[in-house]
Write a protein that holds these residues in place. Structure first.
Motif, mmCIF file in Angstrom:
data_model
loop_
_atom_site.group_PDB
_atom_site.id
_atom_site.type_symbol
_atom_site.label_atom_id
_atom_site.label_comp_id
_atom_site.label_asym_id
_atom_site.label_seq_id
_atom_site.Cartn_x
_atom_site.Cartn_y
_atom_site.Cartn_z
ATOM 1 N N TYR A 244 0.878 -1.105 0.087
ATOM 2 C CA TYR A 244 -0.034 0.074 -0.056
ATOM 3 C C TYR A 244 0.845 1.262 0.110
ATOM 4 N N ILE A 245 0.511 2.153 -0.906
ATOM 5 C CA ILE A 245 1.335 3.411 -0.937
ATOM 6 C C ILE A 245 0.389 4.539 -0.575
ATOM 7 N N ARG A 246 1.216 5.314 0.291
ATOM 8 C CA ARG A 246 0.309 6.627 0.914
ATOM 9 C C ARG A 246 0.999 7.686 0.106
ATOM 10 N N ASP A 247 0.433 8.418 -0.930
ATOM 11 C CA ASP A 247 0.922 9.445 -1.590
ATOM 12 C C ASP A 247 0.752 10.664 -0.872
ATOM 13 N N ASN A 248 2.035 11.442 -0.901
ATOM 14 C CA ASN A 248 2.019 12.734 -0.647
ATOM 15 C C ASN A 248 1.577 12.834 0.970
ATOM 16 N N ILE A 249 2.268 12.225 1.861
ATOM 17 C CA ILE A 249 2.092 12.077 3.190
ATOM 18 C C ILE A 249 2.002 13.367 3.842
ATOM 19 N N ALA A 250 1.017 13.675 4.741
ATOM 20 C CA ALA A 250 1.110 15.090 5.407
ATOM 21 C C ALA A 250 1.018 15.078 7.023
ATOM 22 N N CYS A 251 0.946 15.987 7.620
ATOM 23 C CA CYS A 251 1.382 15.915 9.005
ATOM 24 C C CYS A 251 0.328 15.237 9.576
ATOM 25 N N LEU A 252 -0.999 15.734 9.042
ATOM 26 C CA LEU A 252 -2.064 15.061 9.853
ATOM 27 C C LEU A 252 -2.105 13.414 9.770
ATOM 28 N N ASP A 253 -1.591 13.096 8.808
ATOM 29 C CA ASP A 253 -1.263 11.585 8.590
ATOM 30 C C ASP A 253 -0.441 10.773 9.450
ATOM 31 N N ALA A 254 0.251 11.537 10.423
ATOM 32 C CA ALA A 254 1.169 10.715 11.444
ATOM 33 C C ALA A 254 0.169 9.815 12.320
ATOM 34 N N ASN B 163 5.922 8.808 12.155
ATOM 35 C CA ASN B 163 5.790 10.207 12.553
ATOM 36 C C ASN B 163 6.494 10.993 11.329
ATOM 37 N N VAL B 164 5.489 12.158 11.078
ATOM 38 C CA VAL B 164 5.932 12.977 9.795
ATOM 39 C C VAL B 164 6.499 14.439 10.372
ATOM 40 N N ARG B 165 7.951 14.399 9.897
ATOM 41 C CA ARG B 165 8.280 15.820 10.271
ATOM 42 C C ARG B 165 7.841 16.914 9.264
ATOM 43 N N CYS B 166 7.498 17.797 10.054
ATOM 44 C CA CYS B 166 6.746 19.088 9.264
ATOM 45 C C CYS B 166 6.996 20.342 10.460
ATOM 46 N N SER B 167 6.863 21.331 9.687
ATOM 47 C CA SER B 167 6.831 22.795 10.200
ATOM 48 C C SER B 167 5.703 23.188 11.278
ATOM 49 N N PRO B 168 5.822 23.880 12.184
ATOM 50 C CA PRO B 168 4.574 24.088 13.159
ATOM 51 C C PRO B 168 3.299 25.017 12.419
ATOM 52 N N ARG B 169 2.207 24.524 12.875
ATOM 53 C CA ARG B 169 0.968 25.150 12.253
ATOM 54 C C ARG B 169 -0.131 24.890 13.325
ATOM 55 N N PRO B 170 -1.166 25.585 13.115
ATOM 56 C CA PRO B 170 -2.441 25.181 14.036
ATOM 57 C C PRO B 170 -2.935 23.873 13.748
ATOM 58 N N LEU B 171 -3.218 23.160 14.976
ATOM 59 C CA LEU B 171 -3.747 21.891 14.855
ATOM 60 C C LEU B 171 -5.401 21.933 14.582
ATOM 61 N N TYR B 172 -5.967 23.062 14.652
ATOM 62 C CA TYR B 172 -7.236 23.191 14.250
ATOM 63 C C TYR B 172 -7.719 24.816 14.203
ATOM 64 N N GLN B 173 -8.485 24.946 13.449
ATOM 65 C CA GLN B 173 -8.843 26.557 13.449
ATOM 66 C C GLN B 173 -9.648 26.886 14.772
ATOM 67 N N ARG B 174 -8.928 28.086 15.205
ATOM 68 C CA ARG B 174 -9.621 28.647 16.597
ATOM 69 C C ARG B 174 -9.777 30.109 16.553
ATOM 70 N N SER C 26 -5.062 30.676 24.595
ATOM 71 C CA SER C 26 -4.575 29.359 24.492
ATOM 72 C C SER C 26 -4.150 28.967 22.777
ATOM 73 N N PHE C 27 -3.413 28.058 22.657
ATOM 74 C CA PHE C 27 -2.972 27.897 21.355
ATOM 75 C C PHE C 27 -2.266 26.367 21.399
ATOM 76 N N THR C 28 -2.851 25.652 20.476
ATOM 77 C CA THR C 28 -2.511 24.121 20.146
ATOM 78 C C THR C 28 -1.885 24.037 18.832
ATOM 79 N N ALA C 29 -0.605 23.649 18.700
ATOM 80 C CA ALA C 29 0.259 23.495 17.458
ATOM 81 C C ALA C 29 0.162 22.094 16.948
ATOM 82 N N LEU C 30 0.568 21.765 15.679
ATOM 83 C CA LEU C 30 1.007 20.530 15.178
ATOM 84 C C LEU C 30 2.276 20.784 14.310
ATOM 85 N N ALA C 31 3.111 19.832 15.171
ATOM 86 C CA ALA C 31 4.423 19.939 14.410
ATOM 87 C C ALA C 31 5.252 18.636 14.828
ATOM 88 N N TYR C 32 6.210 18.306 14.247
ATOM 89 C CA TYR C 32 7.130 17.131 14.525
ATOM 90 C C TYR C 32 8.540 17.499 13.893
#
Length: 296
Positions: A46-56, A80-91, A106-112
């Motif tokens: 199985y091939i996961r194309d163009n994996i994103a940070c949320l696919d971790a 684990n998917v290496r990615c730059s910081p961004r909001p985990l969800y829109q707040r 408060s702020f919650t990030a998505l990053a690895y």
């Protein structure tokens, strides 16, 4: 459970091989869902194309054949998917607080990799300058995992304004802007909702319809009144109309001389005021208006 780290936007291949006789039905699970399945095989690719940070996250390979007796053979893999910081969800970016109360931003990030405690930095704008914020008696900054909080224990006028939090890891950084506004007791800052707008439109349409109905009834009554007037002129004797003479506007002569009285009556023709009794017309208009409203 083994783990692997990949870069964001890469194509990632998952290979599941089983040793079984007969062959097996193989599935790949992610977040409690089957994302890929093949039957009667020994190896699944199985091939996961163009994996994103949320696919971790955790991926599971599950296989079964008649000898499993309902229990799958499973292997788990943490991706684990290496990615730059961004909001985990829109707040929301604007927070409100009353004076002399506690406020929380408060702020919650998505990053690895995760930024860590030193990867979150808070600032407050003062004129055109950004001032770094540190914890003190009136302000507390706390960070856990990918979430950071700024707590103001006793809000004063100087605390209202523009804030930003900068999140940094080895891949890049992200700035989130937040605003603290004063919440005056009794004042509401909420915007009209969809239901409010629907109610306003409904009331407006109701008033418009009522106005149109009133206009239609009025126009119908006027039209019938004019039509009736035309019929009266063409079919009735004008002398049958009840006309009154108001003698109070003429000159009154009290004399025993009949000739003088006749002369006075002749002179009074130009000065007397006449009027016609309209009571019956008014009653007819009211009756017609009621009948038109009953038809609606």
């Amino acid at each position: 459970m083994s783990a692997v780290t990949v870069n964001e936007s890469e194509d990632v291949a998952f290979e599941c091989s089983v040793d079984s006789n007969p062959s097996s039905n193989i599935e790949i699970h992610y977040k409690d869902k089957v994302i890929f399945r093949q039957n009667d095989i020994h190896t699944l690719l199985y091939i996961r194309d163009n994996i994103a940070c949320l696919d971790a996250g955790e991926y599971t390979c599950a296989a079964r054949n008649p000898h499993n007796k309902g229990l799958d053979s499973e292997r788990h893999l943490m991706v684990n998917v290496r990615c730059s910081p961004r909001p985990l969800y829109q707040r929301r970016q604007t927070f409100s607080s009353a004076l002399h109360t506690q406020a929380l931003l408060s702020f919650t990030a998505l990053a690895y990799p995760e930024p860590g405690t030193n990867g979150f930095v808070w600032h407050k704008q003062h004129s055109s300058t950004w001032i770094p914020l540190l914890s003190n008696a009136d302000l507390r900054i706390s960070t856990s995992g990918l979430q950071t909080n700024l707590t103001i224990t006793n809000v004063s006028k100087s605390d209202f304004g523009h804030y930003k939090v900068t999140v940094t890891n080895e891949i890049g950084k992200y700035e989130q802007h937040l605003y603290l506004t004063e919440n005056i007791i009794g004042q509401t800052n909420s915007q009209p909702t969809l239901d409010d707008n629907v109610m306003i439109v409904s009331i407006s349409l109701g008033l418009l319809c009522a106005s149109l109905i009133g206009y239609a009834v009025f126009s119908t009554v006027i039209f019938k009144r004019k039509l009736k007037g035309i019929r009266l002129k063409s079919n009735e004797d004008p002398t049958n109309q009840m006309t009154y003479v108001n003698h109070s506007y003429g000159n009154v002569y009290c004399s025993a001389d009949t000739s003088d009285k006749t002369q006075n009556d002749d002179n009074m023709d130009d000065s007397v005021h006449q009027y016609t009794d309209l009571t019956q017309f008014i009653r007819d208009d009211q009756k017609e208006a009621y009948e038109e409203i009953q038809k609606i």
